[in-house]
Design an enzyme around this catalytic site. Sequence first.
Site, short mmCIF file in Angstrom:
data_model
loop_
_atom_site.label_atom_id
_atom_site.label_comp_id
_atom_site.label_asym_id
_atom_site.label_seq_id
_atom_site.Cartn_x
_atom_site.Cartn_y
_atom_site.Cartn_z
N LEU A 202 0.83 -1.21 0.00
CA LEU A 202 0.00 0.00 0.00
C LEU A 202 0.86 1.25 0.00
O LEU A 202 0.56 2.24 -0.68
CB LEU A 202 -0.93 -0.01 1.22
CG LEU A 202 -2.10 -1.00 1.15
CD1 LEU A 202 -2.72 -1.21 2.52
CD2 LEU A 202 -3.15 -0.52 0.15
N MET A 203 1.95 1.23 0.78
CA MET A 203 2.81 2.40 0.88
C MET A 203 3.60 2.64 -0.40
O MET A 203 3.82 3.78 -0.81
CB MET A 203 3.78 2.26 2.06
CG MET A 203 3.10 2.34 3.41
SD MET A 203 4.18 1.88 4.76
CE MET A 203 5.25 3.29 4.87
N LYS A 282 -2.67 8.11 10.07
CA LYS A 282 -2.61 9.21 9.10
C LYS A 282 -2.67 8.63 7.69
O LYS A 282 -1.86 7.78 7.32
CB LYS A 282 -1.31 10.01 9.30
CG LYS A 282 -1.05 11.07 8.21
CD LYS A 282 0.21 11.88 8.49
CE LYS A 282 0.61 12.74 7.31
NZ LYS A 282 1.84 13.53 7.54
N LYS A 294 6.56 21.45 -0.85
CA LYS A 294 7.84 20.82 -0.53
C LYS A 294 8.81 20.98 -1.70
O LYS A 294 8.37 21.13 -2.84
CB LYS A 294 7.63 19.30 -0.31
CG LYS A 294 6.92 18.93 0.98
CD LYS A 294 6.77 17.43 1.08
CE LYS A 294 6.06 17.01 2.36
NZ LYS A 294 6.82 17.32 3.57
N ARG A 303 4.20 9.61 -1.47
CA ARG A 303 3.09 8.68 -1.72
C ARG A 303 2.90 7.74 -0.53
O ARG A 303 1.86 7.11 -0.39
CB ARG A 303 3.34 7.87 -3.00
CG ARG A 303 4.49 6.88 -2.90
CD ARG A 303 4.76 6.21 -4.25
NE ARG A 303 5.80 5.19 -4.16
CZ ARG A 303 7.11 5.44 -4.16
NH1 ARG A 303 7.55 6.68 -4.29
NH2 ARG A 303 7.99 4.46 -4.08
N ASP A 305 2.88 8.71 2.55
CA ASP A 305 2.47 9.48 3.72
C ASP A 305 1.16 8.96 4.32
O ASP A 305 0.59 9.56 5.22
CB ASP A 305 2.35 10.97 3.33
CG ASP A 305 2.57 11.90 4.51
OD1 ASP A 305 3.21 11.48 5.50
OD2 ASP A 305 2.08 13.05 4.46
N ASP A 364 1.97 22.35 5.12
CA ASP A 364 2.67 21.06 5.07
C ASP A 364 2.57 20.32 6.41
O ASP A 364 2.90 19.13 6.48
CB ASP A 364 4.14 21.30 4.70
CG ASP A 364 4.83 20.03 4.25
OD1 ASP A 364 4.13 19.03 4.03
OD2 ASP A 364 6.07 20.05 4.11
N ARG A 368 -1.26 16.51 11.32
CA ARG A 368 -1.89 16.80 12.61
C ARG A 368 -3.31 17.36 12.43
O ARG A 368 -4.16 17.19 13.31
CB ARG A 368 -0.99 17.74 13.44
CG ARG A 368 -0.71 19.07 12.83
CD ARG A 368 0.50 19.75 13.43
NE ARG A 368 1.76 19.28 12.85
CZ ARG A 368 2.95 19.73 13.22
NH1 ARG A 368 3.07 20.64 14.16
NH2 ARG A 368 4.05 19.26 12.65
N1 BES Z 1 4.62 13.98 5.79
C1 BES Z 1 5.47 14.95 6.33
C2 BES Z 1 6.54 14.39 7.26
C3 BES Z 1 7.54 13.44 6.66
C4 BES Z 1 8.76 13.89 6.22
C5 BES Z 1 7.29 12.09 6.61
C6 BES Z 1 9.69 13.01 5.71
C7 BES Z 1 8.23 11.21 6.10
C8 BES Z 1 9.43 11.67 5.66
C9 BES Z 1 4.66 15.97 7.12
O1 BES Z 1 3.38 16.20 6.67
C10 BES Z 1 5.41 17.27 7.06
O2 BES Z 1 5.63 17.74 5.99
N2 BES Z 1 5.79 17.80 8.22
C11 BES Z 1 6.53 19.00 8.27
C12 BES Z 1 6.08 19.77 9.50
C13 BES Z 1 6.62 21.17 9.57
C14 BES Z 1 6.04 22.00 8.46
C15 BES Z 1 6.29 21.74 10.90
C16 BES Z 1 8.01 18.67 8.38
O3 BES Z 1 8.36 17.70 9.04
O4 BES Z 1 8.81 19.35 7.76
ZN ZN Z 2 3.25 17.65 5.12
ZN ZN Z 3 2.49 14.57 5.66
#
Ligand code: BES
Ligand code: ZN
Ligand code: ZN
Length: 521
Positions: A202-203, A282, A294, A303, A305, A364, A368
């Site tokens: 799935l991931m 999530k 990003k 993909r 996530d 991003d 949460r």
């Molecule tokens: N899905 C990402 C986190 C992530 C990063 C998972 C790398 C797996 C590998 C998450 O939604 C995200 O982008 N978080 C941000 C939070 C920040 C904006 C406070 C992050 O970690 O940069």
């Molecule tokens: Zn994110």
């Molecule tokens: Zn994310």
Amino acid sequence: MQWASCVFLSLLPFCSAFPTEADEPCASTCGTDKGLVLGVYATEKEEKAVQLTKAGDAFDQVVSGKLKELLSISGPPLKKGKTRIFHALHQNFSSVVIVGLGKKGAGVNEQENWNEDKENIRAAIAAGCRQVQDLEFPYVEVDPCGDPQAAAEGAILGLYEYDEFKQKKKPAIEVQLHGSEGAEAWQKGLIYAEGQNLARILMEGPANHVTPTRFAAVIGEKLKSISSNVTVHIRDQAWIEAQEMRSFLSVAKGSEEPPVFLEIHYQGSSDTKEPPLVFVGKGITFDSGGISIKPSSNMDAMRADMGGAATISSAIVTAARLKVPINLIGLAPLCENLPSGKANKPGDVVRAKSGKTIQIDNTDAEGRLVLADALYYAHSFNPRAIVDAATLTGAMDIALGSAATGVFTNSKQLWDQLYEASIVTGDRVWRMPLYEHYTKQVTDAPLADLNNIGKYRSGGACTAAAFLKEFVTAPHWAHLDIAGVMENKDEVPYLRKGMAGRPTRTLVEFITRLSQDKKSV
Ligand code: BES
Ligand code: ZN
Ligand code: ZN
């Protein structure tokens, strides 16, 4: 009786394990197209004798001591995880792969927080089975190495490779237990590993294929094919709106792909009224970052996530296959996070289902936002405990890398159970803090009750967990940040490169332990 399982690599229903009679000669599974994997222990420098496993010794007797003789003259003692191959030793096997198991009886390593015997078996058996796979044999028999569950896990996890969209596929290989001892534990290992492989599929799946709708359909079909004690609700946008999950919807609205709230129930306990263990995952099927977009390099990894949704759903599927006597509920808010004219903008404010308002300073930090509503909803089931899993923060990967899942919990009892489970599975957890210190950094928002990012950059995984805590009143809650363990490069030897499906086996082991402990949680 031998237990066999073929390595399944698609979203089709499980290729189920089935028995074949060992003593009946069988034209299709015996003879020249079969490999045998046997283990050998490491010996002290001064010890010259080769120390095989019980199954290895038995095989050596059948071939009149030829195996030990060949092993001692063909090179230095086999190191842990290394392999040596011999051909034409026995008429039933064209090739015999000997694998190094390291020291016998190493037990739990207190520094590493895992059972070293089990990890060594998984790694060695995976390496041996891959050798047989490279020879393109359709069958491999596996030495249980004194721990049939770990051996089965090593085989099934080690052989997995994702080639769903390749025209040239790896030939299928059927894995069988060598000998007749330990069939039950072997079977359990197959099911644990197949659970993790389901999460990996799935991931790994591309986001244009594994959409929220498809994800929910795959899990729904799998569950219904396994047990009659399941209920699957694939909640649509209208339901999500009626539930006033505005925080979740604010993320979903940036995409053309409709959101889904997946709700699965497994009634494994004979007491239907027994409070359930509720999992939340999530389910961002693609995270571009939204308007706070990003960088484009490696964005394809996002993909995965939905790794939280994939691992908790796969753990429930696995628990149902194992008929674990416990009531479980799985909740997964599934959607994409994309930039568009309808997407969240930095500075937007939404009111979550709980009534709390959230200032979205970074689009991003969407995980949460979707979890806030799902966690709040989880409380409506009178849960025994709530456990969420999420690829939540890059900061978690910076902190621990892929060594362990970070666990933030308000419950010592839950922590103990997760930790003990992870020592057995080798898919480790490490406790992280839920201090008020971090809460202050998310509750100090100019426009709303909460800000979706911390006031400071430091401790990003901890501020994210503190944000989630604002939606939790349950006394037993654990948040698992699985961002660091999402992908395997080459760190876990029995997983090939790619999306890891971690920590599915730890969740399954945790469920099993909780089903046997009705007191502490
Ligand atoms: N899905 C990402 C986190 C992530 C990063 C998972 C790398 C797996 C590998 C998450 O939604 C995200 O982008 N978080 C941000 C939070 C920040 C904006 C406070 C992050 O970690 O940069
Ligand atoms: Zn994110
Ligand atoms: Zn994310």
